[in-house]
Enzyme design. Structure first.
Site, PDB file in Angstrom:
ATOM      1  N   LYS A 126       0.841  -1.320  -0.102  1.00  0.00           N
ATOM      2  CA  LYS A 126       0.063   0.047   0.009  1.00  0.00           C
ATOM      3  C   LYS A 126       0.750   1.226  -0.097  1.00  0.00           C
ATOM      4  O   LYS A 126       2.116   1.149   0.320  1.00  0.00           O
ATOM      5  CB  LYS A 126      -1.087  -0.041   1.211  1.00  0.00           C
ATOM      6  N   ASP A 166      -7.027   4.362  -4.835  1.00  0.00           N
ATOM      7  CA  ASP A 166      -7.579   4.016  -3.535  1.00  0.00           C
ATOM      8  C   ASP A 166      -8.103   5.618  -3.197  1.00  0.00           C
ATOM      9  O   ASP A 166      -8.533   6.268  -4.168  1.00  0.00           O
ATOM     10  CB  ASP A 166      -6.492   3.630  -2.152  1.00  0.00           C
TER      11      ASP A 166
HETATM   12  P1  NDP Z   1     -12.956   7.773  -3.168  1.00  0.00           P
HETATM   13  O1  NDP Z   1     -11.879   8.823  -2.993  1.00  0.00           O
HETATM   14  O2  NDP Z   1     -13.470   7.454  -4.563  1.00  0.00           O
HETATM   15  O3  NDP Z   1     -14.146   8.290  -2.369  1.00  0.00           O
HETATM   16  C1  NDP Z   1     -14.169   8.102  -0.702  1.00  0.00           C
HETATM   17  C2  NDP Z   1     -15.217   8.482  -0.358  1.00  0.00           C
HETATM   18  O4  NDP Z   1     -15.205   8.141   1.130  1.00  0.00           O
HETATM   19  C3  NDP Z   1     -15.726  10.022  -0.465  1.00  0.00           C
HETATM   20  O5  NDP Z   1     -17.230   9.792  -0.436  1.00  0.00           O
HETATM   21  C4  NDP Z   1     -15.172  10.564   0.798  1.00  0.00           C
HETATM   22  O6  NDP Z   1     -15.666  12.060   1.097  1.00  0.00           O
HETATM   23  C5  NDP Z   1     -15.270   9.520   1.923  1.00  0.00           C
HETATM   24  N1  NDP Z   1     -14.329   9.895   2.736  1.00  0.00           N
HETATM   25  C6  NDP Z   1     -13.014   9.691   2.711  1.00  0.00           C
HETATM   26  N2  NDP Z   1     -12.314   9.792   3.698  1.00  0.00           N
HETATM   27  C7  NDP Z   1     -13.255  10.105   4.422  1.00  0.00           C
HETATM   28  C8  NDP Z   1     -13.227  10.456   6.083  1.00  0.00           C
HETATM   29  N3  NDP Z   1     -11.856  10.492   6.805  1.00  0.00           N
HETATM   30  N4  NDP Z   1     -14.225  10.463   6.667  1.00  0.00           N
HETATM   31  C9  NDP Z   1     -15.461  10.501   6.011  1.00  0.00           C
HETATM   32  N5  NDP Z   1     -15.521  10.161   4.643  1.00  0.00           N
HETATM   33  C10 NDP Z   1     -14.412   9.830   4.073  1.00  0.00           C
HETATM   34  O7  NDP Z   1     -12.219   6.446  -2.534  1.00  0.00           O
HETATM   35  P2  NDP Z   1     -12.799   4.814  -2.873  1.00  0.00           P
HETATM   36  O8  NDP Z   1     -14.030   4.830  -3.077  1.00  0.00           O
HETATM   37  O9  NDP Z   1     -11.764   4.113  -3.964  1.00  0.00           O
HETATM   38  O10 NDP Z   1     -12.525   4.207  -1.360  1.00  0.00           O
HETATM   39  C11 NDP Z   1     -13.179   4.128  -0.435  1.00  0.00           C
HETATM   40  C12 NDP Z   1     -12.948   3.093   0.680  1.00  0.00           C
HETATM   41  O11 NDP Z   1     -12.971   1.814  -0.066  1.00  0.00           O
HETATM   42  C13 NDP Z   1     -11.592   3.078   1.240  1.00  0.00           C
HETATM   43  O12 NDP Z   1     -11.647   2.591   2.604  1.00  0.00           O
HETATM   44  C14 NDP Z   1     -10.702   2.350   0.408  1.00  0.00           C
HETATM   45  O13 NDP Z   1      -9.228   1.831   0.997  1.00  0.00           O
HETATM   46  C15 NDP Z   1     -11.740   0.996   0.000  1.00  0.00           C
HETATM   47  N6  NDP Z   1     -11.319   0.408  -1.263  1.00  0.00           N
HETATM   48  C16 NDP Z   1     -11.231   0.781  -2.403  1.00  0.00           C
HETATM   49  C17 NDP Z   1     -11.043   0.136  -3.486  1.00  0.00           C
HETATM   50  C18 NDP Z   1     -10.866   0.523  -4.987  1.00  0.00           C
HETATM   51  O14 NDP Z   1     -10.905  -0.403  -5.934  1.00  0.00           O
HETATM   52  N7  NDP Z   1     -10.998   1.876  -5.158  1.00  0.00           N
HETATM   53  C19 NDP Z   1     -10.771  -1.324  -3.353  1.00  0.00           C
HETATM   54  C20 NDP Z   1     -11.125  -1.749  -1.946  1.00  0.00           C
HETATM   55  C21 NDP Z   1     -11.429  -1.055  -1.020  1.00  0.00           C
HETATM   56  P3  NDP Z   1     -15.125  13.384   0.960  1.00  0.00           P
HETATM   57  O15 NDP Z   1     -15.234  13.525  -0.620  1.00  0.00           O
HETATM   58  O16 NDP Z   1     -15.787  14.076   1.694  1.00  0.00           O
HETATM   59  O17 NDP Z   1     -13.560  13.300   1.340  1.00  0.00           O
HETATM   60  O1  2IT Z   2      -7.962  -1.709  -0.811  1.00  0.00           O
HETATM   61  C1  2IT Z   2      -7.827  -2.034  -1.974  1.00  0.00           C
HETATM   62  O2  2IT Z   2      -7.758  -3.483  -2.298  1.00  0.00           O
HETATM   63  C2  2IT Z   2      -7.619  -1.284  -3.370  1.00  0.00           C
HETATM   64  N1  2IT Z   2      -7.290   0.110  -2.984  1.00  0.00           N
HETATM   65  C3  2IT Z   2      -7.309  -1.586  -4.762  1.00  0.00           C
HETATM   66  C4  2IT Z   2      -5.946  -2.294  -4.998  1.00  0.00           C
HETATM   67  C5  2IT Z   2      -5.553  -2.552  -6.252  1.00  0.00           C
HETATM   68  O3  2IT Z   2      -4.303  -2.831  -6.359  1.00  0.00           O
HETATM   69  O4  2IT Z   2      -6.395  -2.750  -6.997  1.00  0.00           O
END
Ligand code: NDP
Ligand code: 2IT
Length: 449
Positions: A126, A166
C-alpha cells in the site's frame, strides 16, 4: 488466548504504540486464528506470526511540488511493501491528509490477506501521501503525481510492485502517474499500474469492480438466510468509486438505496438515490453530496457533527460502509441493530470498529469483512495485469463474469473455514483463517526470508 499470540501482540503493542490502526488490524487477525495456530506448533519456531505482521520494507520519501500560486509545497510519500510471498506487492495508493505510517501499515497488512483470498498471484502493499487533492486544480494534481512518481518509480515494476487507486486516487491520477513512469523508464510497461484508462491499457470493469464485487459477496451472504437484495432498503456511506458502483449493482438487483454520504454529511432520498446525479456531482463536477438537493429539494441532508456518522441512524436492511476506516462505531452499530439491520458488508477497509463488528456478530447480523467483501477491486486489478501480459483484452461481460466467480469462491472459502474452525456464520474469522492458512504455508515452503 494462546501464549504465542499473546506474546507477539504484547511485543507489537510496545514497539508500535503510536500506530493504532495498524495494531487494530493485526489484533483482529491474530485473535481469530488461534485454533489454527494451536494446530501448528512449528509456527512459533519459524516465527511465522512475527514475520507475517512485519512489513518486508517501508519506503518513505519527500514529495515537493509547486502550486498554481508558485508556492513550493512539501508532502510525505509512502510505499509499504508488506509481503511478496505469493506475488508482486500489490495494492492501492491513497492521497488524503490523514495518511501516516500507521494507516499505510494497516492497509498493507489487510491487503496481503485480501489478495491471498482472491486466489490470484499477488502479494500485498500500500502507499500514498498526506497530499489533499480537494480543491486542487488539474495541473496541481498532475505536478504532484509527477513528483510522487519521480521518487516511487525506482521501487515498482510489473513483476515487483504494482500500485493502483484508493481514496483520492482514481483514473485521472493513475494516468498522470503512468505517464511519468513511462517517461522516466523510456518504455511502455503496461502492467506497472492498474486502474488505467481503457484507451492505454486498462481493463473494462475495473472501475465498477470493487462496488459490484461487494454486492456479489453480500448476495451470497443473504442467500444463506434465504434472502436477496430485491425490495430491500440499502444505505451506503461514501460517494466515491466503491460507493457509486455498489449503489449501481444494488439498484440493478432491485434494492432501494435511500442514502449516501461524504465526509461532510449524508443525503436521504426515500424515493431511491438518483445515481446518475451522484455520478455527475462526484465523478464530473467533483462537488459535495449536499449539491444533490439542488435537483432533489425533497431529499434530506444531515450534516456530520460527531464521529458517529448520521447515515447509520437511518433504518435499513443492508448497510454498506464504503468511505473509510473506523467510520462505523459501536453507537452506530447499536442504532443499526435497533432498526433491524440484516447485513453489513464492508466496501471500505476496516470501516467498522472492532467493538461494532463484535456487536453485530453477537446480535446475529451477517457481516462481510473488508478483506473478503471488497476484494473484487484488487482481483480485477490482477485480471488487468494478466491482460497486459497477454496483450489481449476481455470484454466487459467476460471481466464481470470472472469477478462474480471470484467473489463466490471467496465467500465459500470464508464460509468453509468458519465451519472448519467451529465458528460457523462468522465470515470475519473465516476470511482471516482462510488467508492466514495459505500465507503461513507459503512462508513455510520458502524458508526463513
Ligand atoms: P474515493 O476517494 O473515490 O471516495 C472516498 C469516499 O469516502 C468519499 O465519498 C469521501 O468523502 C469519503 N471519505 C473519505 N475519507 C473520509 C473520512 N475521513 N471521513 C468520512 N468520509 C470519508 O475512494 P474509494 O471509493 O476508492 O475508497 C473508499 C474506501 O474503499 C476506502 O476505504 C478504500 O480503501 C476502500 N477500497 C477501495 C478500493 C478501490 O478499488 N477503489 C478497493 C477496496 C477497498 P469526501 O469526498 O468528503 O472526502
Ligand atoms: O484496498 C484495495 O484493495 C484497493 N485500493 C485496490 C488495490 C488494487 O491494487 O487494485
Amino acid at each position: 488466548m494462546n501464549e504465542y499470540i499473546t506474546r507477539v501482540l504484547n511485543q507489537l503493542e510496545k514497539k508500535y504504540a503510536c500506530e493504532p490502526e495498524y495494531l487494530q488490524a493485526v489484533r483482529e487477525v491474530l485473535c481469530s486464528v488461534e485454533h489454527l495456530v494451536e494446530q501448528h506448533p512449528e509456527y512459533e519456531k519459524l516465527a511465522i506470526l512475527e514475520r507475517m505482521v512485519e512489513p518486508e520494507r517501508i519506503i518513505s520519501f519527500r514529495v515537493p511540488w509547486v502550486n498554481d500560486n508558485g508556492e513550493v509545497i512539501v508532502n510525505r510519500g509512502f510505499r509499504v511493501q508488506f509481503s511478496s510471498l505469493i506475488g508482486p506487492y500489490k495494492g492501492g495508493l491513497r492521497f488524503h491528509p490523514t495518511v501516516n505510517q500507521s494507516i499505510m501499515k494497516f492497509l498493507g497488512f489487510e491487503q496481503i490477506f485480501k489478495n491471498a483470498l482472491t486466489g490470484l498471484p499477488i502479494g500485498g502493499g500500500k502507499g500514498g501521501s498526506d497530499f489533499d487533492p480537494k480543491g486542487k486544480s488539474d495541473s496541481e494534481i498532475m505536478r504532484f503525481c509527477q513528483s510522487f512518481m519521480t521518487e516511487l518509480y525506482r521501487h515498482i515494476g510489473h513483476d515487483v510492485d504494482v500500485p493502483a487507486g484508493d481514496i483520492g486516487v482514481g483514473g485521472r491520477e493513475i494516468g498522470y502517474l503512468f505517464g511519468q513512469y513511462k517517461r522516466i523508464r523510456d518504455a511502455y510497461e503496461g502492467g506497472v499500474l492498474t486502474g488505467k484508462s481503457i484507451c492505454y491499457g486498462g481493463s473494462l470493469g475495473r472501475t465498477e469492480a470493487t462496488g459490484f464485487g461487494l454486492v456479489f459477496f453480500t448476495r451470497e451472504m443473504l442467500k444463506t438466510k434465504g434472502e436477496s437484495f430485491t425490495g430491500k432498503t440499502v444505505t451506503i456511506s461514501g460517494s466515491g468509486n466503491v460507493a457509486i458502483y455498489a449503489c449501481q449493482k444494488a439498484q440493478e438487483y432491485g434494492a432501494n438505496v435511500v442514502a449516501m454520504s461524504d465526509s461532510n454529511g449524508c443525503i436521504y432520498d426515500k424515493n431511491g438515490i438518483d445515481l446518475s446525479l451522484v455520478k455527475q456531482i462526484k465523478e464530473v463536477e467533483r462537488g459535495r453530496i449536499k449539491d444533490y438537493l439542488k435537483k432533489h429539494p425533497d431529499a434530506e441532508y444531515t450534516e456530520r457533527t460527531s464521529e458517529d456518522s448520521p447515515i447509520w441512524n437511518i433504518k435499513t436492511d443492508i448497510a454498506l460502509p464504503c468511505a473509510t476506516q473506523n467510520e462505523l462505531t459501536l453507537n452506530s452499530a447499536k442504532k443499526l441493530v435497533e432498526n433491524g439491520v440484516l447485513a453489513v458488508a464492508e466496501g471500505a477497509n476496516m470501516p467498522c470498529t472492532q467493538e461494532a463488528t463484535d456487536f453485530f456478530l453477537e446480535k446475529g447480523v451477517l457481516v462481510g469483512p473488508a478483506k473478503a467483501a471488497n476484494a473484487g477491486g484488487v482481483a480485477t486489478s490482477a485480471i488487468e495485469m494478466s491482460q497486459n501480459s497477454m496483450r489481449y483484452y476481455y470484454t466487459f461481460d467476460e471481466v464481470i463474469e470472472k469477478l462474480d466467480c471470484i467473489m463466490v469462491n471467496i465467500f465459500n472459502a470464508c464460509k468453509c473455514n468458519a465451519e472448519k474452525y467451529g465458528c460457523a456464520g462468522n465470515y470475519v474469522a473465516g476470511a482471516n483463517l482462510a488467508a492466514f492458512d495459505k500465507l503461513a504455508e507459503a512462508m513455510k515452503c520458502q524458508g526463513i526470508v
